[in-house]
Write a protein that holds these residues in place. Sequence first.
Motif, PDB file in Angstrom:
ATOM      1  N   CYS A 144     -64.384  15.250  29.165  1.00 24.25           N
ATOM      2  CA  CYS A 144     -63.335  14.639  28.365  1.00 24.25           C
ATOM      3  C   CYS A 144     -63.517  15.083  26.913  1.00 24.25           C
ATOM      4  O   CYS A 144     -64.644  15.313  26.464  1.00 24.25           O
ATOM      5  CB  CYS A 144     -63.428  13.114  28.446  1.00 24.25           C
ATOM      6  N   GLU A 145     -62.407  15.188  26.205  1.00 24.28           N
ATOM      7  CA  GLU A 145     -62.426  15.569  24.798  1.00 24.28           C
ATOM      8  C   GLU A 145     -61.735  14.478  23.987  1.00 24.28           C
ATOM      9  O   GLU A 145     -60.872  13.761  24.522  1.00 24.28           O
ATOM     10  CB  GLU A 145     -61.737  16.916  24.604  1.00 24.28           C
ATOM     11  N   ASP A 194     -57.996  13.772  24.375  1.00 22.97           N
ATOM     12  CA  ASP A 194     -57.445  13.351  25.665  1.00 22.97           C
ATOM     13  C   ASP A 194     -57.061  11.874  25.596  1.00 22.97           C
ATOM     14  O   ASP A 194     -57.892  11.028  25.295  1.00 22.97           O
ATOM     15  CB  ASP A 194     -58.460  13.547  26.794  1.00 22.97           C
ATOM     16  N   ALA A 200     -56.931  14.682  30.700  1.00 23.08           N
ATOM     17  CA  ALA A 200     -58.117  15.545  30.689  1.00 23.08           C
ATOM     18  C   ALA A 200     -58.132  16.454  31.910  1.00 23.08           C
ATOM     19  O   ALA A 200     -58.405  17.656  31.802  1.00 23.08           O
ATOM     20  CB  ALA A 200     -59.393  14.694  30.632  1.00 23.08           C
ATOM     21  N   GLU A 204     -57.846  20.494  31.692  1.00 21.79           N
ATOM     22  CA  GLU A 204     -58.898  21.338  32.264  1.00 21.79           C
ATOM     23  C   GLU A 204     -58.324  22.293  33.316  1.00 21.79           C
ATOM     24  O   GLU A 204     -58.695  23.463  33.370  1.00 21.79           O
ATOM     25  CB  GLU A 204     -60.000  20.474  32.877  1.00 21.79           C
TER      26      GLU A 204
END
Length: 175
Positions: A76-77, A80, A86, A90
């Motif tokens: 996760c960033e 997101d 997420a 991705e």
Amino acid sequence: MSLYDDTVLVLKGYEDQAELRQAYLDHLAEHPDGLWKACQAGHITASALVIDPEGGRVLLTLHKKLQMWLQMGGHCEPGDASLADAALREAAEESGVSGLSLLPGGPVRLDRHPIPPPCHCHFDVQYAVVAPPDARHEISDESLDVRWFGYDEVADVADESVTRLLEATRARLSA
């Protein structure tokens, strides 16, 4: 709503794997940083199986570090908004396919698996995404290869986690 709040809501609503779901919730309760790669006790990840239901195929990546055929996915960033976001991010980044759409119904399944240090465990929330009919893929920096496999070929190239994800996805498609 924060990514943390979204994650807790997704997991509370996920009842098919109650014991594993509770392990995810316990992990988040014990580790306030449990969503992020920096949490060495393990962290939540989001992945997505890219499917072509019309052609009976899935797009897998030959992961550069793990040297295994896997679904697309990762960490996760901060940008997101949700686990679904997420997983979709991705999938697009690692496959190079644009126009992916989430298979309705939320996560397909959960999978907890050990990974090499410095982290020790991924608590993976697994989705499925549908590729457009004319999907073109590219190899990302994280992959050695990206390739379409027929549903019946997956068990020969991927591990049991991917096979279980495909089975759950096919069950959702036929429901």
